[in-house]
Design an enzyme around this catalytic site. Structure first.
Site, PDB file in Angstrom:
ATOM      1  N   LYS A  88      80.018  56.681  -6.760  1.00  0.00           N
ATOM      2  CA  LYS A  88      78.658  57.190  -6.026  1.00  0.00           C
ATOM      3  C   LYS A  88      78.826  57.668  -4.702  1.00  0.00           C
ATOM      4  O   LYS A  88      79.494  56.884  -3.892  1.00  0.00           O
ATOM      5  CB  LYS A  88      77.634  55.708  -6.308  1.00  0.00           C
ATOM      6  CG  LYS A  88      76.437  56.483  -5.776  1.00  0.00           C
ATOM      7  CD  LYS A  88      75.453  56.844  -7.034  1.00  0.00           C
ATOM      8  CE  LYS A  88      74.301  57.596  -6.351  1.00  0.00           C
ATOM      9  NZ  LYS A  88      74.641  59.166  -5.920  1.00  0.00           N
ATOM     10  N   GLN A 109      82.189  54.844   2.046  1.00  0.00           N
ATOM     11  CA  GLN A 109      81.109  54.510   1.042  1.00  0.00           C
ATOM     12  C   GLN A 109      81.586  53.351  -0.100  1.00  0.00           C
ATOM     13  O   GLN A 109      80.654  52.588  -0.403  1.00  0.00           O
ATOM     14  CB  GLN A 109      81.268  55.993   0.053  1.00  0.00           C
ATOM     15  CG  GLN A 109      80.018  55.941  -0.728  1.00  0.00           C
ATOM     16  CD  GLN A 109      78.778  56.457   0.076  1.00  0.00           C
ATOM     17  OE1 GLN A 109      78.946  57.648   0.677  1.00  0.00           O
ATOM     18  NE2 GLN A 109      77.495  56.015  -0.019  1.00  0.00           N
ATOM     19  N   LYS A 112      80.253  50.406   1.926  1.00  0.00           N
ATOM     20  CA  LYS A 112      78.489  50.791   2.100  1.00  0.00           C
ATOM     21  C   LYS A 112      77.982  50.206   0.675  1.00  0.00           C
ATOM     22  O   LYS A 112      77.093  49.325   0.960  1.00  0.00           O
ATOM     23  CB  LYS A 112      78.181  51.837   2.457  1.00  0.00           C
ATOM     24  CG  LYS A 112      76.713  52.344   2.666  1.00  0.00           C
ATOM     25  CD  LYS A 112      76.467  53.756   2.671  1.00  0.00           C
ATOM     26  CE  LYS A 112      77.180  54.702   3.730  1.00  0.00           C
ATOM     27  NZ  LYS A 112      76.753  55.738   4.022  1.00  0.00           N
ATOM     28  N   LYS A 124      83.152  60.615  -2.742  1.00  0.00           N
ATOM     29  CA  LYS A 124      82.570  61.422  -1.772  1.00  0.00           C
ATOM     30  C   LYS A 124      83.107  63.032  -2.174  1.00  0.00           C
ATOM     31  O   LYS A 124      84.192  62.933  -2.803  1.00  0.00           O
ATOM     32  CB  LYS A 124      82.827  61.366  -0.412  1.00  0.00           C
ATOM     33  CG  LYS A 124      81.991  62.017   0.538  1.00  0.00           C
ATOM     34  CD  LYS A 124      80.659  61.100   0.931  1.00  0.00           C
ATOM     35  CE  LYS A 124      79.709  61.658   1.708  1.00  0.00           C
ATOM     36  NZ  LYS A 124      78.714  60.753   2.140  1.00  0.00           N
ATOM     37  N   GLY A 163      73.404  63.978  -1.994  1.00  0.00           N
ATOM     38  CA  GLY A 163      73.684  64.986  -0.795  1.00  0.00           C
ATOM     39  C   GLY A 163      74.227  64.354   0.452  1.00  0.00           C
ATOM     40  O   GLY A 163      74.615  63.223   0.282  1.00  0.00           O
ATOM     41  N   ASP A 164      74.604  65.154   1.138  1.00  0.00           N
ATOM     42  CA  ASP A 164      75.312  64.880   2.608  1.00  0.00           C
ATOM     43  C   ASP A 164      74.870  65.979   3.456  1.00  0.00           C
ATOM     44  O   ASP A 164      74.167  66.599   3.314  1.00  0.00           O
ATOM     45  CB  ASP A 164      76.775  64.302   2.390  1.00  0.00           C
ATOM     46  CG  ASP A 164      77.138  63.568   3.640  1.00  0.00           C
ATOM     47  OD1 ASP A 164      77.018  62.467   3.637  1.00  0.00           O
ATOM     48  OD2 ASP A 164      77.795  64.312   4.518  1.00  0.00           O
ATOM     49  N   THR A 207      67.224  57.457   3.566  1.00  0.00           N
ATOM     50  CA  THR A 207      68.322  57.253   4.673  1.00  0.00           C
ATOM     51  C   THR A 207      67.579  56.735   6.058  1.00  0.00           C
ATOM     52  O   THR A 207      67.821  55.808   6.660  1.00  0.00           O
ATOM     53  CB  THR A 207      69.388  58.221   4.768  1.00  0.00           C
ATOM     54  OG1 THR A 207      69.887  58.550   3.416  1.00  0.00           O
ATOM     55  CG2 THR A 207      70.408  57.666   5.584  1.00  0.00           C
ATOM     56  N   ASN A 239      68.517  65.757   7.558  1.00  0.00           N
ATOM     57  CA  ASN A 239      67.561  64.976   6.693  1.00  0.00           C
ATOM     58  C   ASN A 239      67.410  63.565   7.441  1.00  0.00           C
ATOM     59  O   ASN A 239      66.624  63.029   7.486  1.00  0.00           O
ATOM     60  CB  ASN A 239      68.320  64.919   5.454  1.00  0.00           C
ATOM     61  CG  ASN A 239      67.627  63.876   4.518  1.00  0.00           C
ATOM     62  OD1 ASN A 239      68.326  62.536   4.602  1.00  0.00           O
ATOM     63  ND2 ASN A 239      66.571  64.102   3.738  1.00  0.00           N
ATOM     64  N   SER A 383      69.030  56.145  -4.084  1.00  0.00           N
ATOM     65  CA  SER A 383      69.839  56.931  -5.041  1.00  0.00           C
ATOM     66  C   SER A 383      70.069  56.103  -6.574  1.00  0.00           C
ATOM     67  O   SER A 383      69.958  56.562  -7.597  1.00  0.00           O
ATOM     68  CB  SER A 383      71.067  57.227  -4.554  1.00  0.00           C
ATOM     69  OG  SER A 383      71.143  58.499  -3.857  1.00  0.00           O
TER      70      SER A 383
HETATM   71  P1  NDP Z   1      71.893  67.481   7.505  1.00  0.00           P
HETATM   72  O1  NDP Z   1      72.939  68.579   7.067  1.00  0.00           O
HETATM   73  O2  NDP Z   1      70.779  67.469   6.868  1.00  0.00           O
HETATM   74  O3  NDP Z   1      71.947  67.395   9.088  1.00  0.00           O
HETATM   75  C1  NDP Z   1      73.305  67.418   9.783  1.00  0.00           C
HETATM   76  C2  NDP Z   1      72.789  67.531  11.140  1.00  0.00           C
HETATM   77  O4  NDP Z   1      73.827  67.095  12.153  1.00  0.00           O
HETATM   78  C3  NDP Z   1      72.260  68.816  11.609  1.00  0.00           C
HETATM   79  O5  NDP Z   1      71.320  68.669  12.698  1.00  0.00           O
HETATM   80  C4  NDP Z   1      73.790  69.365  12.139  1.00  0.00           C
HETATM   81  O6  NDP Z   1      73.526  70.483  13.060  1.00  0.00           O
HETATM   82  C5  NDP Z   1      73.917  68.167  12.912  1.00  0.00           C
HETATM   83  N1  NDP Z   1      75.603  68.468  12.905  1.00  0.00           N
HETATM   84  C6  NDP Z   1      76.424  68.519  12.112  1.00  0.00           C
HETATM   85  N2  NDP Z   1      77.821  68.510  12.488  1.00  0.00           N
HETATM   86  C7  NDP Z   1      77.595  68.416  14.003  1.00  0.00           C
HETATM   87  C8  NDP Z   1      78.501  68.430  14.912  1.00  0.00           C
HETATM   88  N3  NDP Z   1      79.952  68.763  14.698  1.00  0.00           N
HETATM   89  N4  NDP Z   1      78.134  68.317  16.070  1.00  0.00           N
HETATM   90  C9  NDP Z   1      76.735  68.127  16.318  1.00  0.00           C
HETATM   91  N5  NDP Z   1      75.686  68.179  15.409  1.00  0.00           N
HETATM   92  C10 NDP Z   1      76.206  68.360  14.149  1.00  0.00           C
HETATM   93  O7  NDP Z   1      72.991  66.114   6.987  1.00  0.00           O
HETATM   94  P2  NDP Z   1      72.273  64.480   7.037  1.00  0.00           P
HETATM   95  O8  NDP Z   1      71.032  64.395   7.973  1.00  0.00           O
HETATM   96  O9  NDP Z   1      72.156  64.236   5.654  1.00  0.00           O
HETATM   97  O10 NDP Z   1      73.724  63.878   7.503  1.00  0.00           O
HETATM   98  C11 NDP Z   1      73.752  63.552   8.918  1.00  0.00           C
HETATM   99  C12 NDP Z   1      74.718  62.164   8.975  1.00  0.00           C
HETATM  100  O11 NDP Z   1      74.192  60.984   8.092  1.00  0.00           O
HETATM  101  C13 NDP Z   1      76.228  62.584   8.402  1.00  0.00           C
HETATM  102  O12 NDP Z   1      77.094  61.680   9.054  1.00  0.00           O
HETATM  103  C14 NDP Z   1      75.958  61.951   6.809  1.00  0.00           C
HETATM  104  O13 NDP Z   1      77.309  61.608   6.177  1.00  0.00           O
HETATM  105  C15 NDP Z   1      75.173  60.656   7.051  1.00  0.00           C
HETATM  106  N6  NDP Z   1      74.395  60.266   5.795  1.00  0.00           N
HETATM  107  C16 NDP Z   1      73.452  61.019   5.056  1.00  0.00           C
HETATM  108  C17 NDP Z   1      72.766  60.463   4.155  1.00  0.00           C
HETATM  109  C18 NDP Z   1      71.843  61.305   3.221  1.00  0.00           C
HETATM  110  O14 NDP Z   1      71.074  60.804   2.292  1.00  0.00           O
HETATM  111  N7  NDP Z   1      71.806  62.701   3.518  1.00  0.00           N
HETATM  112  C19 NDP Z   1      72.802  59.250   3.618  1.00  0.00           C
HETATM  113  C20 NDP Z   1      73.970  58.254   4.599  1.00  0.00           C
HETATM  114  C21 NDP Z   1      74.472  58.853   5.585  1.00  0.00           C
HETATM  115  P3  NDP Z   1      73.719  72.020  12.668  1.00  0.00           P
HETATM  116  O15 NDP Z   1      72.684  72.243  11.529  1.00  0.00           O
HETATM  117  O16 NDP Z   1      73.681  72.761  13.844  1.00  0.00           O
HETATM  118  O17 NDP Z   1      75.083  71.800  12.283  1.00  0.00           O
HETATM  119  O1  2IT Z   2      76.842  58.634   2.926  1.00  0.00           O
HETATM  120  C1  2IT Z   2      75.790  58.401   2.033  1.00  0.00           C
HETATM  121  O2  2IT Z   2      75.620  57.182   1.833  1.00  0.00           O
HETATM  122  C2  2IT Z   2      75.153  59.407   1.287  1.00  0.00           C
HETATM  123  N1  2IT Z   2      75.433  60.852   1.763  1.00  0.00           N
HETATM  124  C3  2IT Z   2      74.283  59.378   0.203  1.00  0.00           C
HETATM  125  C4  2IT Z   2      75.056  58.947  -0.936  1.00  0.00           C
HETATM  126  C5  2IT Z   2      74.181  58.884  -2.192  1.00  0.00           C
HETATM  127  O3  2IT Z   2      74.923  58.807  -3.198  1.00  0.00           O
HETATM  128  O4  2IT Z   2      73.169  58.988  -2.320  1.00  0.00           O
END
Ligand code: NDP
Ligand code: 2IT
Length: 450
Positions: A88, A109, A112, A124, A163-164, A207, A239, A383
């Site tokens: 997952k 992961q 976590k 992943k 997603g991520d 999240t 997100n 999830s």
């Molecule tokens: P999104 O794609 O929705 O958003 C990512 C954000 O981070 C955007 O604002 C993006 O800006 C910015 N970003 C990405 N790369 C860089 C960089 N190198 N420098 C500065 N800003 C950056 O992703 P999420 O919000 O889903 O994910 C954000 C983090 O949270 C990640 O580390 C992900 O692994 C983690 N995460 C996500 C989960 C989920 O459910 N979605 C669950 C748990 C953890 P830009 O668009 O300009 O690139």
């Molecule tokens: O980093 C994370 O925990 C995620 N991107 C979400 C993983 C999931 O299976 O919902």
């Protein structure tokens, strides 16, 4: 023992594995107190087995852009460990994606997912496809081509991607559509689906809301304080960041920053979430510069105008900081700046956003620090709720999911804090999280045999 294993890891992995080695180092350093007390870990080679993924799947993704030009990307799925349940974890679409980054994310992961107490293993995947500037049709065609490479390896009881970065509800919808066409099955093979076909209510928010539930519980227990009226800095604008800001605002905090890969917004009057969502919600990627032109009193700092190895988003006074963008985005210099401005707590929304040097600095200054594998586990937890709903053909109410999410985040906090105390690492939530996750995971691996 740890030194030898890390040395071997450095020797056998390539340069792009630096973030993976960073993550392994962080986890292993925490485990010293538990490893010394039980020789079964060595007998079962638990550490060596934990850092070796079960399977690394790599496939070619070919698709046609809007000009009918052939495009090729790399697709990956790293199935790291399924001792606790089906693989997952999310899919990341970003130009920086390579096997090293995905190995680090899949490794994190498994810990976590163990901390959630739910029956899920760790994986992943993703691609070096860059969604920036692509039309909706191009995104759809890419997602379909990606799934044509991935579908033989996943399944509702095998491996359930989500997603991520770069992958949200829209992309999961396209991926699901192609999975269904390829396999003639309609089951919960992906989580984060649109609500119309099996998605759970609250998965998009989970999240970020979970991060704030974790922070609230930690602040209540450790300081007897709440987030009401507190100034907070958040990085990112995707997100996780948007829903962290939303929940902080529900609780009466004043969020003054957000950022993306090009720059930072500082808005002392509090981020206008409606405006931010109009620019960045639902996969939109308009520049944050538009925010400053539309919102009186806000300031935009372009990334290139900021010194190397420090980030504008951490250069403001705040009570709590929430890094929610990407790995290693909060450096030693940033930690120094936040501490100077009086920060009391740092709660990770992203995966490994804080560098090891910055974490050490927070710990030595008695700043509460919550590692992502504990504080951002709400996304994967919901999830798993989606998997449960799909398996039983149920639909849970928003309030039910929200209550269960809150409960699970409070339980994770308690598990982490108690474990830290039990092993003489009071208030070190990095060690508490790593030890608690390791205990559950290693027990399962030993019970299953080699
Ligand atoms: P999104 O794609 O929705 O958003 C990512 C954000 O981070 C955007 O604002 C993006 O800006 C910015 N970003 C990405 N790369 C860089 C960089 N190198 N420098 C500065 N800003 C950056 O992703 P999420 O919000 O889903 O994910 C954000 C983090 O949270 C990640 O580390 C992900 O692994 C983690 N995460 C996500 C989960 C989920 O459910 N979605 C669950 C748990 C953890 P830009 O668009 O300009 O690139
Ligand atoms: O980093 C994370 O925990 C995620 N991107 C979400 C993983 C999931 O299976 O919902």
């Amino acid at each position: 023992m740890i030194e030898k294993i890390i040395e071997n890891l450095e020797r056998t992995n390539c340069a792009k594995d630096d973030v993976f080695i960073q993550a392994v180092n962080e986890v292993f350093r925490s485990l010293e107190p538990i490893l010394n007390n039980d020789n079964r870990y060595e007998m079962y080679a638990i550490l060596e087995r934990l850092i070796t993924p079960d399977r690394i799947i790599r496939f070619k993704v070919q698709w046609l852009d809007d000009n009918n030009k052939v495009r090729i990307n790399n697709g990956y799925r790293i199935q790291f460990n399924n001792a606790l349940g089906p693989y997952k974890g999310g899919l990341r679409f970003h130009s920086s994606v390579n096997s090293g980054i995905l190995k680090f994310l899949a490794f994190e992961q498994i810990f976590k997912n163990s901390l959630t107490g739910l029956p899920i293993g760790g994986a992943k995947g993703g691609s070096d496809f860059d969604p920036k500037g692509k039309s909706d049709f191009e995104i759809m065609k890419f997602c379909h081509a990606f799934m044509r490479g991935l579908y033989p390896y996943i399944g509702a009881r095998v491996d359930v991607p989500a997603g991520d970065i770069g992958v949200g509800t829209r992309e999961i919808g396209y991926l699901f559509g192609e999975y269904k066409r390829m396999t003639h099955t309609y089951d919960g093979v992906l989580s984060g689906k649109p609500y119309a076909f099996g998605g759970s209510l609250m998965r998009p928010e989970a999240t970020g809301y979970g991060v704030v539930y974790f922070a609230s519980e930690m602040l209540k227990e450790e300081y007897g304080e709440t987030l009401q009226g507190k100034t907070c800095c958040v990085s990112g604008a995707g997100n996780v960041a948007l829903h962290t800001i939303e929940k902080l605002q529900h609780l009466g905090a004043n969020v003054v920053t957000c950022s993306d890969s090009d720059g930072t917004i500082y808005d002392p009057n509090g981020i206008d979430l409606g405006l931010l969502k109009a620019l960045k919600g639902d996969g939109r990627r308009l520049s944050l510069e538009n925010y400053s032109t539309q919102r009186y009193g806000s300031i935009y700092t372009k990334k290139e105008n900021y010194p190397f190895d420090a980030h504008a988003v951490w250069s403001y006074s705040c009570y709590a900081a929430f890094p929610c963008a990407t790995q290693n985005e909060l450096t030693f210099n940033d930690a120094h700046s936040l501490i100077g401005y009086g920060v009391r707590a740092v709660v990770e929304g992203a995966n490994m956003p804080t560098t090891p040097e910055a974490i050490t600095l927070f710990h030595s200054n008695n700043i509460l620090f919550a590692p992502g594998k504990a504080s951002n586990a709400g996304g994967v937890a919901v999830s798993e709720f989606e998997m449960s709903q799909n398996a039983s053909m149920e639909k849970w109410e928003f309030e039910k999911v929200d209550r269960k999410l809150n409960e699970i985040m409070c339980q994770i906090y308690k598990r982490v804090a108690l474990t830290a105390r039990e092993y003489g690492r009071e208030r070190n939530f990095v060690d508490g999280a790593n030890i608690a996750a390791f205990k559950r995971l290693s027990e399962a691996m030993m019970l299953e045999g080699v």
